[in-house]
Design a protein around this motif. Structure first.
Motif, PDB file in Angstrom:
ATOM      1  N   LYS A   1      30.101  88.758  97.654  1.00 55.84           N
ATOM      2  CA  LYS A   1      29.294  89.918  98.094  1.00 55.84           C
ATOM      3  C   LYS A   1      28.257  89.595  99.200  1.00 55.84           C
ATOM      4  O   LYS A   1      28.178  90.251 100.069  1.00 55.84           O
ATOM      5  CB  LYS A   1      28.515  90.395  96.951  1.00 55.84           C
ATOM      6  N   LEU A   2      27.782  88.469  99.201  1.00 55.20           N
ATOM      7  CA  LEU A   2      26.723  88.006 100.014  1.00 55.20           C
ATOM      8  C   LEU A   2      27.568  87.665 101.459  1.00 55.20           C
ATOM      9  O   LEU A   2      27.130  88.180 102.572  1.00 55.20           O
ATOM     10  CB  LEU A   2      26.033  86.600  99.565  1.00 55.20           C
ATOM     11  N   GLU A   3      28.780  87.210 101.430  1.00 53.92           N
ATOM     12  CA  GLU A   3      29.470  86.684 102.761  1.00 53.92           C
ATOM     13  C   GLU A   3      29.887  88.024 103.294  1.00 53.92           C
ATOM     14  O   GLU A   3      30.165  88.229 104.435  1.00 53.92           O
ATOM     15  CB  GLU A   3      30.680  85.980 102.306  1.00 53.92           C
ATOM     16  N   LYS A   4      30.312  89.047 102.497  1.00 52.32           N
ATOM     17  CA  LYS A   4      30.489  90.348 103.059  1.00 52.32           C
ATOM     18  C   LYS A   4      29.314  91.003 103.814  1.00 52.32           C
ATOM     19  O   LYS A   4      29.643  91.584 104.608  1.00 52.32           O
ATOM     20  CB  LYS A   4      31.149  91.271 102.041  1.00 52.32           C
ATOM     21  N   ARG A   5      28.401  90.763 103.386  1.00 49.27           N
ATOM     22  CA  ARG A   5      27.145  91.314 104.186  1.00 49.27           C
ATOM     23  C   ARG A   5      26.858  90.240 105.452  1.00 49.27           C
ATOM     24  O   ARG A   5      25.608  90.655 105.965  1.00 49.27           O
ATOM     25  CB  ARG A   5      25.841  91.246 103.293  1.00 49.27           C
ATOM     26  N   GLY A   6      27.373  89.321 105.566  1.00 49.92           N
ATOM     27  CA  GLY A   6      27.238  88.346 106.763  1.00 49.92           C
ATOM     28  C   GLY A   6      26.406  87.366 106.173  1.00 49.92           C
ATOM     29  O   GLY A   6      25.540  86.688 107.189  1.00 49.92           O
ATOM     30  N   SER A   7      25.818  87.124 104.992  1.00 48.83           N
ATOM     31  CA  SER A   7      25.077  86.235 104.593  1.00 48.83           C
ATOM     32  C   SER A   7      25.416  84.760 104.911  1.00 48.83           C
ATOM     33  O   SER A   7      26.662  84.504 104.306  1.00 48.83           O
ATOM     34  CB  SER A   7      24.524  86.460 103.212  1.00 48.83           C
ATOM     35  N   LYS A   8      24.497  83.700 105.264  1.00 51.11           N
ATOM     36  CA  LYS A   8      25.040  82.308 105.455  1.00 51.11           C
ATOM     37  C   LYS A   8      24.362  81.411 104.205  1.00 51.11           C
ATOM     38  O   LYS A   8      24.780  80.695 104.203  1.00 51.11           O
ATOM     39  CB  LYS A   8      24.286  81.623 106.553  1.00 51.11           C
ATOM     40  N   LEU A   9      23.789  82.462 102.921  1.00 53.00           N
ATOM     41  CA  LEU A   9      23.212  81.620 101.864  1.00 53.00           C
ATOM     42  C   LEU A   9      24.414  80.851 101.116  1.00 53.00           C
ATOM     43  O   LEU A   9      23.954  79.629 100.796  1.00 53.00           O
ATOM     44  CB  LEU A   9      22.435  82.551 100.950  1.00 53.00           C
ATOM     45  N   PRO A  10      25.518  81.511 100.937  1.00 56.76           N
ATOM     46  CA  PRO A  10      26.638  80.663 100.127  1.00 56.76           C
ATOM     47  C   PRO A  10      26.964  79.447 100.712  1.00 56.76           C
ATOM     48  O   PRO A  10      27.221  78.324  99.991  1.00 56.76           O
ATOM     49  CB  PRO A  10      27.734  81.584 100.109  1.00 56.76           C
ATOM     50  N   GLU A  11      26.941  79.590 102.317  1.00 58.79           N
ATOM     51  CA  GLU A  11      27.336  78.121 102.824  1.00 58.79           C
ATOM     52  C   GLU A  11      26.276  77.315 102.611  1.00 58.79           C
ATOM     53  O   GLU A  11      26.465  75.863 102.404  1.00 58.79           O
ATOM     54  CB  GLU A  11      27.758  78.501 104.191  1.00 58.79           C
ATOM     55  N   GLN A  12      25.046  77.686 102.852  1.00 63.66           N
ATOM     56  CA  GLN A  12      23.833  76.802 102.754  1.00 63.66           C
ATOM     57  C   GLN A  12      23.759  76.196 101.404  1.00 63.66           C
ATOM     58  O   GLN A  12      23.261  75.161 101.146  1.00 63.66           O
ATOM     59  CB  GLN A  12      22.810  77.587 102.925  1.00 63.66           C
ATOM     60  N   LEU A  13      24.036  77.119 100.349  1.00 62.71           N
ATOM     61  CA  LEU A  13      23.927  76.448  98.960  1.00 62.71           C
ATOM     62  C   LEU A  13      24.997  75.177  98.730  1.00 62.71           C
ATOM     63  O   LEU A  13      24.874  74.351  97.971  1.00 62.71           O
ATOM     64  CB  LEU A  13      24.020  77.484  97.969  1.00 62.71           C
ATOM     65  N   ARG A  14      26.202  75.627  99.211  1.00 60.42           N
ATOM     66  CA  ARG A  14      27.256  74.869  98.858  1.00 60.42           C
ATOM     67  C   ARG A  14      26.884  73.386  99.594  1.00 60.42           C
ATOM     68  O   ARG A  14      27.265  72.167  99.038  1.00 60.42           O
ATOM     69  CB  ARG A  14      28.696  75.299  99.301  1.00 60.42           C
ATOM     70  N   ALA A  15      26.520  73.513 100.998  1.00 65.31           N
ATOM     71  CA  ALA A  15      26.116  72.376 101.799  1.00 65.31           C
ATOM     72  C   ALA A  15      24.914  71.447 101.132  1.00 65.31           C
ATOM     73  O   ALA A  15      24.866  70.229 100.928  1.00 65.31           O
ATOM     74  CB  ALA A  15      25.323  72.853 103.028  1.00 65.31           C
ATOM     75  N   ARG A  16      23.965  72.410 100.332  1.00 65.22           N
ATOM     76  CA  ARG A  16      22.926  71.449  99.481  1.00 65.22           C
ATOM     77  C   ARG A  16      23.712  70.830  98.452  1.00 65.22           C
ATOM     78  O   ARG A  16      22.988  69.688  98.260  1.00 65.22           O
ATOM     79  CB  ARG A  16      21.879  72.741  99.084  1.00 65.22           C
ATOM     80  N   SER A  17      24.387  71.429  97.570  1.00 67.65           N
ATOM     81  CA  SER A  17      25.101  70.850  96.783  1.00 67.65           C
ATOM     82  C   SER A  17      25.686  69.602  97.180  1.00 67.65           C
ATOM     83  O   SER A  17      25.791  68.412  96.496  1.00 67.65           O
ATOM     84  CB  SER A  17      26.165  71.528  95.845  1.00 67.65           C
ATOM     85  N   LYS A  18      26.313  69.560  98.071  1.00 68.42           N
ATOM     86  CA  LYS A  18      27.252  68.399  98.651  1.00 68.42           C
ATOM     87  C   LYS A  18      26.198  67.305  99.231  1.00 68.42           C
ATOM     88  O   LYS A  18      26.552  66.037  99.049  1.00 68.42           O
ATOM     89  CB  LYS A  18      28.077  68.504  99.967  1.00 68.42           C
ATOM     90  N   LYS A  19      25.107  67.598  99.871  1.00 69.82           N
ATOM     91  CA  LYS A  19      24.026  66.654 100.388  1.00 69.82           C
ATOM     92  C   LYS A  19      23.640  65.933  98.894  1.00 69.82           C
ATOM     93  O   LYS A  19      23.332  64.722  99.062  1.00 69.82           O
ATOM     94  CB  LYS A  19      22.989  67.597 100.915  1.00 69.82           C
TER      95      LYS A  19
ATOM     96  N   HIS B   1      11.932  68.934  87.178  1.00 70.19           N
ATOM     97  CA  HIS B   1      11.766  68.566  88.813  1.00 70.19           C
ATOM     98  C   HIS B   1      13.000  69.658  89.427  1.00 70.19           C
ATOM     99  O   HIS B   1      12.747  70.169  90.382  1.00 70.19           O
ATOM    100  CB  HIS B   1      12.309  67.067  89.010  1.00 70.19           C
ATOM    101  N   LEU B   2      14.091  69.916  88.609  1.00 71.26           N
ATOM    102  CA  LEU B   2      15.026  70.759  89.219  1.00 71.26           C
ATOM    103  C   LEU B   2      14.554  72.124  89.493  1.00 71.26           C
ATOM    104  O   LEU B   2      15.022  73.007  90.416  1.00 71.26           O
ATOM    105  CB  LEU B   2      16.316  70.792  88.237  1.00 71.26           C
ATOM    106  N   ILE B   3      13.809  72.575  88.489  1.00 71.27           N
ATOM    107  CA  ILE B   3      13.382  74.040  88.206  1.00 71.27           C
ATOM    108  C   ILE B   3      11.991  74.310  89.414  1.00 71.27           C
ATOM    109  O   ILE B   3      12.202  75.243  90.156  1.00 71.27           O
ATOM    110  CB  ILE B   3      12.960  74.503  86.911  1.00 71.27           C
ATOM    111  N   PHE B   4      11.350  73.270  89.263  1.00 67.18           N
ATOM    112  CA  PHE B   4      10.202  73.843  90.130  1.00 67.18           C
ATOM    113  C   PHE B   4       9.743  72.871  91.413  1.00 67.18           C
ATOM    114  O   PHE B   4       9.085  73.327  92.209  1.00 67.18           O
ATOM    115  CB  PHE B   4       8.854  73.203  89.228  1.00 67.18           C
ATOM    116  N   THR B   5      10.832  71.868  91.542  1.00 64.08           N
ATOM    117  CA  THR B   5      10.904  71.235  92.780  1.00 64.08           C
ATOM    118  C   THR B   5      12.160  71.634  93.842  1.00 64.08           C
ATOM    119  O   THR B   5      12.062  71.699  94.972  1.00 64.08           O
ATOM    120  CB  THR B   5      10.583  69.779  92.643  1.00 64.08           C
ATOM    121  N   GLY B   6      13.023  71.504  93.115  1.00 69.30           N
ATOM    122  CA  GLY B   6      14.454  71.543  93.531  1.00 69.30           C
ATOM    123  C   GLY B   6      15.422  70.553  93.732  1.00 69.30           C
ATOM    124  O   GLY B   6      15.208  69.475  93.748  1.00 69.30           O
ATOM    125  N   ALA B   7      16.731  70.592  93.528  1.00 75.86           N
ATOM    126  CA  ALA B   7      17.893  69.658  93.336  1.00 75.86           C
ATOM    127  C   ALA B   7      17.674  68.819  94.796  1.00 75.86           C
ATOM    128  O   ALA B   7      18.045  67.729  94.877  1.00 75.86           O
ATOM    129  CB  ALA B   7      19.019  69.967  92.818  1.00 75.86           C
TER     130      ALA B   7
END
Length: 307
Positions: free
Chosen positions: A168-186, A284-290
Motif C-alpha cells: 500500500k505504501l509503495e502504491k502511494r510512492g512511498s520510499k519507506l518500505p525500501e528504507q526499512l528493508r535497507a535498514r534490516s540489511k545494514k 534498546h530495540l524499542i527505545f533506541t532502534g535496531a
C-alpha cells in the motif's frame, strides 16, 4: 517504566475492533492521551514505538511483558486471552523533559483469533506502526512439538501483514518500505557471507524468545541439538535475534512432554542474567532502534547443547 492504567482482554470478533472508524472507548482514549502528551513535550512528530508480543498459549508472553515492565516483580500474572495493552515510558536519552512511549500489544488465544487480529491493518503492522515495530515471538520449549509450527506461523503472519502494508505504501510512492528493508540489511551486516543469500529481510525487527528452558534442559541430547539448530536456522534466515529464557515463574516448572524432567533450574543466577540481557536488548530495540549499536556485549553461544 510504568504499566498502562488500563489493560483488558477480549475474545470478540475482530469486526468489533475497538479501533474501527468512529469508535470511542478506553483504547482510543489511551492513544489520544499519549498523543496529547507528546504534543505538550514538543515531540509530536516522533512516532511511538510499538511492541507486538505473540506466540503460543501458555508460553509465558504475559510473564515476559511483566518482567520487562517490572523486572523486580516475581509474581506470575494471569494469562491473557484475546488482546492486552500495556505501555512503557522512558526519559529520552538527550532531552530529560521528553518521555518516549512504547505501546505493547499482546495477542493470545485461539489460532482463529490470531488469524483475524493479524488481518486487521489497524491492529497489526499497519502503516503507522511498521517504522518502529518490534515483534517478539514466544515459543514454549516445554512443548517441543509445538515450537516449529508456532514459529513458522508467526513468521508467516509478520511477512504477510508487512508485505501488505508495504504494498500500500509503495502504491502511494512511498520510499519507506525500501528504507526499512535497507535498514534490516545494514543491521544484519552488508558484508556477511549470507547477506545476498536466503535471508528474508521483512523490514521489521523480530526477536524470538524460547521460554521454559529450565523444563527443556534435561531433554534427550539429540532433541536438544535438533531444537537448537532449527531455532538458530530460522532466526538467522529471518534476520531475527534468539534468546533462551528459563526460571520465569520462580519455581519448578512442569514439563508437559513425557520425556522432560520437571525440575527447577539449578542456576538461578544464569537465568536472571539471561533475562536481564534479554530485557536490555529489547529495551534498546524499542527505545533506541535496531539500527543503533547495542552498547553492551551479547553472550553468543555456538554449542548446540547450550542455550
Amino acid at each position: 517504566m510504568h504499566k498502562v492504567a488500563a489493560s483488558a482482554a477480549t475474545q470478540r470478533a475482530v469486526v468489533d475492533s475497538p479501533f474501527a472508524a468512529g469508535q470511542k472507548n478506553i483504547w482510543t482514549q489511551i492513544l489520544d492521551q499519549n498523543k496529547e502528551a507528546a504534543k505538550k513535550s514538543g515531540d509530536a512528530g516522533r512516532p511511538d514505538a510499538v511492541l507486538f508480543v505473540v506466540g503460543s498459549r501458555g508460553s509465558g508472553k504475559t510473564t515476559l511483558v511483566s518482567r520487562f515492565l517490572y523486572p523486580d516483580k516475581a509474581d506470575v500474572p494471569k494469562p491473557t486471552e484475546g488482546m492486552e495493552y500495556n505501555y512503557a515510558r522512558k526519559t529520552h536519552a538527550t532531552n530529560i523533559e521528553r518521555k518516549d512511549v512504547a505501546h505493547i500489544w499482546e495477542i493470545s488465544g485461539t489460532r482463529q483469533f490470531a488469524d483475524e487480529a493479524t488481518e486487521q491493518e489497524n491492529i497489526f503492522m499497519g502503516m503507522r506502526q511498521v517504522t518502529t515495530a518490534v515483534v517478539l515471538i514466544v515459543v514454549d520449549l516445554s512443548k517441543p512439538h509445538e515450537v516449529l509450527p508456532t514459529l513458522e506461523y508467526w513468521l508467516s503472519r509478520v511477512k504477510a501483514r508487512t508485505d501488505a502494508t508495504f504494498g500500500k505504501l509503495e502504491k502511494r510512492g512511498s520510499k519507506l518500505p525500501e528504507q526499512l528493508r535497507a535498514r534490516s540489511k545494514k543491521v544484519f551486516g552488508a558484508t556477511h557471507e549470507d547477506s545476498a543469500g536466503p535471508i528474508a529481510h521483512s523490514g521489521v525487527t523480530v526477536v524470538i524468545a524460547a521460554t521454559k528452558y529450565d523444563a527443556f534442559k534435561s531433554a534427550d541430547t539429540e532433541l536438544k541439538k535438533v531444537m537448537s539448530r532449527t531455532l538458530r536456522f530460522l532466526a538467522h534466515t529471518n534476520a531475527a535475534a534468539l534468546f533462551y529464557l528459563g526460571g520465569l515463574r520462580g519455581g519448578s516448572p512442569s514439563a508437559s512432554a513425557a520425556n522432560l524432567d520437571a525440575a527447577s533450574t539449578d542456576d538461578p543466577a544464569t537465568d536472571r542474567a539471561a533475562l536481564n540481557q534479554f530485557r536490555a536488548y529489547l529495551n534498546h530495540l524499542i527505545f533506541t532502534g535496531a539500527d543503533k549499536k547495542f552498547p553492551a556485549r551479547l553472550n553468543l553461544e555456538t554449542d548446540h547443547l547450550k542455550p
